[in-house]
Structure formats: structure tokens, C-alpha cells
Design a protein around this motif. Structure first.
Motif, PDB file in Angstrom:
ATOM      1  N   PHE A  66       0.836  -1.198   0.000  1.00  6.71           N
ATOM      2  CA  PHE A  66       0.000   0.000   0.000  1.00  6.71           C
ATOM      3  C   PHE A  66       0.873   1.251   0.000  1.00  6.71           C
ATOM      4  N   LEU A  67       1.886   1.272   0.854  1.00  6.44           N
ATOM      5  CA  LEU A  67       2.745   2.446   0.987  1.00  6.44           C
ATOM      6  C   LEU A  67       3.602   2.657  -0.264  1.00  6.44           C
ATOM      7  N   GLN A  68       4.008   1.539  -0.864  1.00  3.38           N
ATOM      8  CA  GLN A  68       4.761   1.625  -2.124  1.00  3.38           C
ATOM      9  C   GLN A  68       3.897   2.254  -3.208  1.00  3.38           C
ATOM     10  N   ASN A  69       2.651   1.817  -3.262  1.00 11.89           N
ATOM     11  CA  ASN A  69       1.732   2.352  -4.275  1.00 11.89           C
ATOM     12  C   ASN A  69       1.476   3.841  -4.090  1.00 11.89           C
ATOM     13  N   GLN A  70       1.628   4.311  -2.849  1.00 11.15           N
ATOM     14  CA  GLN A  70       1.415   5.733  -2.569  1.00 11.15           C
ATOM     15  C   GLN A  70       2.710   6.542  -2.712  1.00 11.15           C
ATOM     16  N   TYR A  71       3.790   5.859  -3.035  1.00  5.97           N
ATOM     17  CA  TYR A  71       5.106   6.512  -3.142  1.00  5.97           C
ATOM     18  C   TYR A  71       5.576   7.116  -1.830  1.00  5.97           C
ATOM     19  N   CYS A  72       5.234   6.451  -0.734  1.00  7.13           N
ATOM     20  CA  CYS A  72       5.802   6.808   0.568  1.00  7.13           C
ATOM     21  C   CYS A  72       7.318   6.596   0.455  1.00  7.13           C
ATOM     22  N   ASP A  73       8.132   7.412   1.143  1.00  8.82           N
ATOM     23  CA  ASP A  73       9.582   7.361   0.926  1.00  8.82           C
ATOM     24  C   ASP A  73      10.310   6.338   1.786  1.00  8.82           C
ATOM     25  N   LEU A  74      10.000   6.342   3.084  1.00  2.55           N
ATOM     26  CA  LEU A  74      10.744   5.484   4.009  1.00  2.55           C
ATOM     27  C   LEU A  74       9.794   4.668   4.869  1.00  2.55           C
TER      28      LEU A  74
END
Ligand code: C2E
Ligand code: CA
Ligand code: CA
Ligand code: CA
Length: 278
Positions: A246-254
């Protein structure tokens, strides 16, 4: 039923007494914890989502009580704040982290920024910067290797004073991240005014990200808001692959969480440094 009610009440009073007593004892013990060498620091890796590499770590304070075993920071930090002891403890944390960074540097290990949690009590003192400066000078640490995590709630009391402190810290060269973001809704809009480098999505939202619409919406909003302000976004408490996706899909950084690693003693974290080629 009448007797039962009375019993419950009595039971409640007893529990309250026990709790007050426990806190009093802990407070006394806390005063000796530092000199008795009962405290130490663990480091939790932070990973860059895009490259899957180590990007830094958060320093987390631990108290190993001689009889009670580990006392959780959520229990003893508030006590230390109430008694003002947090200033001394906070100085110790800072010093310990600087000493550790120096040791890693001297060992020739790759350097990553280490994030230190600042209590509101420390943050509000006018000698904050002097204390930071003296710890860094003692171990000859580059300010770029230190980051400070502050929670949005400190700021709400007196936003102008807080913002001015943040500007001073930034000018000094240390990085700042806003911790537990999203937990104080009223201040979402304030982020724009904070001279910070990073924002951390609170673990409570990350935990429910896959199954709760509101948490997912908030996480997305924080990533977008953060990016629109030029900030890096960190998600803490990542425990599952689904959350990571989910976080990857949102382009979260770390990301930071048990999926990658629990907080580790310095020696264990060195192994992460050794195997990361930065
Ligand atoms: P925090 O700053 O929000 O720190 C993150 C907490 O989440 C840490 O708890 C960490 O161990 C935990 N955590 C990280 N990843 C996961 C995960 O995947 N799952 C779960 N369930 N938990 C995870 P910890 O170490 O118990 O610290 C609690 C709080 O105590 C911290 O919350 C911080 O507010 C405070 N604290 C810790 N060290 C210090 C310190 O040196 N100074 C100050 N002022 N506060 C500190
Ligand atoms: Ca933190
Ligand atoms: Ca946090
Ligand atoms: Ca927290």
C-alpha cells in the motif's frame, strides 16, 4: 448485587492505590537509573522504499530495571517529564547517540542519519540548541547525521515560538521530523508552516491501512501533503507485506517496522551498517 457493586468499587480503589504506589516507586528508581547504568539505546532501521536500502535509524531509549525487567518508554517517559528528569535523560540520550555515531564512524562503517526523540519539555527550553551543540562537539559529529523527532502536539501551545525554535535547529544543520503525524487532526494545516524535513505517519494508521478506509485515506493524504511541501514521508509500524505494498503504491519514501527489523542494540545494528553499501 448490592454487595457486588461495593466489591467492584473497593477493587477499583485498591487498583488505583496500587497504580499510584507503582508510579511513586518507579519515579524513585528512575532517578537512579542513569547512574546505575540501567538505560541503553536501541536503533530501529529505516528503509528507503524505492531502493530497499538502509536510510537511517531511530534511537529508542530502553530501561532495564533490576527487579521489574524492561519498563516500556510509554510508561517511564511521562514520569520523567513530570519530574523534569527528562532533561537529564534527554542529554544522556543525545550524548550516547553522538558517542555511538563517532564509534561507527571510527570503525569505517557507512554513515546514516540517526533520529532522536525530543520531549516537549526539552523542546521548550531555551538552552536546547546549546545542549545539542555541546553533545555534537564533544564527539565531533556532523549535524547532518542527527535528526530530531518532535510531535505535532508540542507546537500547538505556542506555534510561533515552536516554529522559531525549529528554524534555529535547521539553521544549525540538524534535520527535523514531525512524529506521530495525523493524531492531532487540528494541526494538519500547520505542517505548511513547519520548517521540517520529514513527516512520520503514526503507527495507528499504518496498522489499519489495509482494512480501514479512514486510515487509508489519512495515510494517502499525509503522503500527498508531505510531498507537495517537499518533505520525505516515513511510515512507522510497518508489519505486513500488504501494508508495505500500500505504501509503495502511494510513493511513501521510508518505512520502519517489524517487517524489516525490531529496534536493535547498537552491536546488532552495526551489522545492518556493515551490510549496507551506501
Ligand atoms: P515513537 O517515537 O512513536 O516510537 C515508535 C514506537 O513504535 C517504538 O516504541 C517502536 O519500538 C515501536 N515500533 C516500531 N515498529 C513497530 C512495529 O512494526 N510494530 C509495533 N507494534 N511497534 C513498532 P517504543 O520503543 O516502545 O517507544 C515508545 C515511545 O517512547 C516512542 O514512540 C517515543 O514517543 C518514546 N521514546 C522512546 N525513546 C525516547 C527518547 O529517547 N526520548 C523521548 N523523549 N521519548 C522516547
Ligand atoms: Ca519517534
Ligand atoms: Ca512515532
Ligand atoms: Ca508514538
Amino acid at each position: 448485587a448490592k454487595g457486588e457493586g461495593k466489591n467492584t468499587y473497593r477493587h477499583y480503589i485498591d487498583e488505583m492505590d496500587a497504580e499510584i504506589q507503582r508510579r511513586r516507586l518507579l519515579q524513585t528508581d528512575l532517578k537512579r537509573a542513569l547512574v546505575n547504568n540501567e538505560m541503553f539505546i536501541e536503533y530501529q532501521p529505516q528503509i528507503d522504499i524505492a531502493t530497499n536500502r538502509l536510510a537511517g535509524a531511530e534511537a529508542l531509549l530502553r530501561w532495564q530495571h533490576p527487579e521489574r525487567g524492561r519498563v516500556p518508554p510509554d510508561e517511564f517517559i511521562p514520569l520523567a517529564e513530570q519530574t523534569g528528569l527528562i532533561v537529564e535523560i534527554g542529554d544522556w540520550v543525545l550524548e550516547e547517540v553522538c558517542m555511538q555515531i563517532r564509534a561507527w564512524q571510527d570503525a569505517g562503517l557507512p554513515q546514516v542519519p540517526i533520529a532522536v526523540n525530543l520531549s516537549s519539555v526539552q523542546f521548550r527550553r531555551d538552552d536546547l540548541l546549546e545542549r545539542i551543540c555541546s553533545a555534537m562537539h564533544a564527539y565531533d559529529i556532523n549535524p547532518g547525521l542527527l535528526e530530531f523527532e518532535i510531535t505535532e502536539s508540542y507546537v500547538m501551545n505556542d506555534p510561533d515560538a515552536a516554529i522559531s525554535t525549529m528554524f534555529d535547529m535547521r539553521e544549525f544543520g540538524v534535520k527535523i521530523s514531525v512524529d506521530d503525524f495525523g493524531t492531532g487532526y487540528s494541526s494538519l494545516g500547520y505542517l505548511r508552516r513547519f520548517p521540517v524535513d520529514k513527516v512520520k505517519i503514526d503507527r495507528s494508521f499504518v496498522t489499519d491501512i489495509e482494512h480501514d478506509k479512514d486510515s487509508a485515506t489519512l495515510a494517502k493524504a499525509v503522503v500527498q501533503l508531505g510531498h507537495s511541501l517537499g518533505l520525505k514521508v516515513v511510515a512507522e509500524g510497518v508489519e505486513t507485506k500488504g501494508q508495505l505494498e500500500f505504501l509503495q503504491n502511494q510513493y511513501c519514501d521510508l518505512v520502519q517496522g517489524y517487517l524489516f527489523s525490531k529496534p536493535l542494540p547498537a552491536r546488532k545494528f552495526s551489522e545492518w551498517l556493515e551490510s549496507s553499501s551506501i
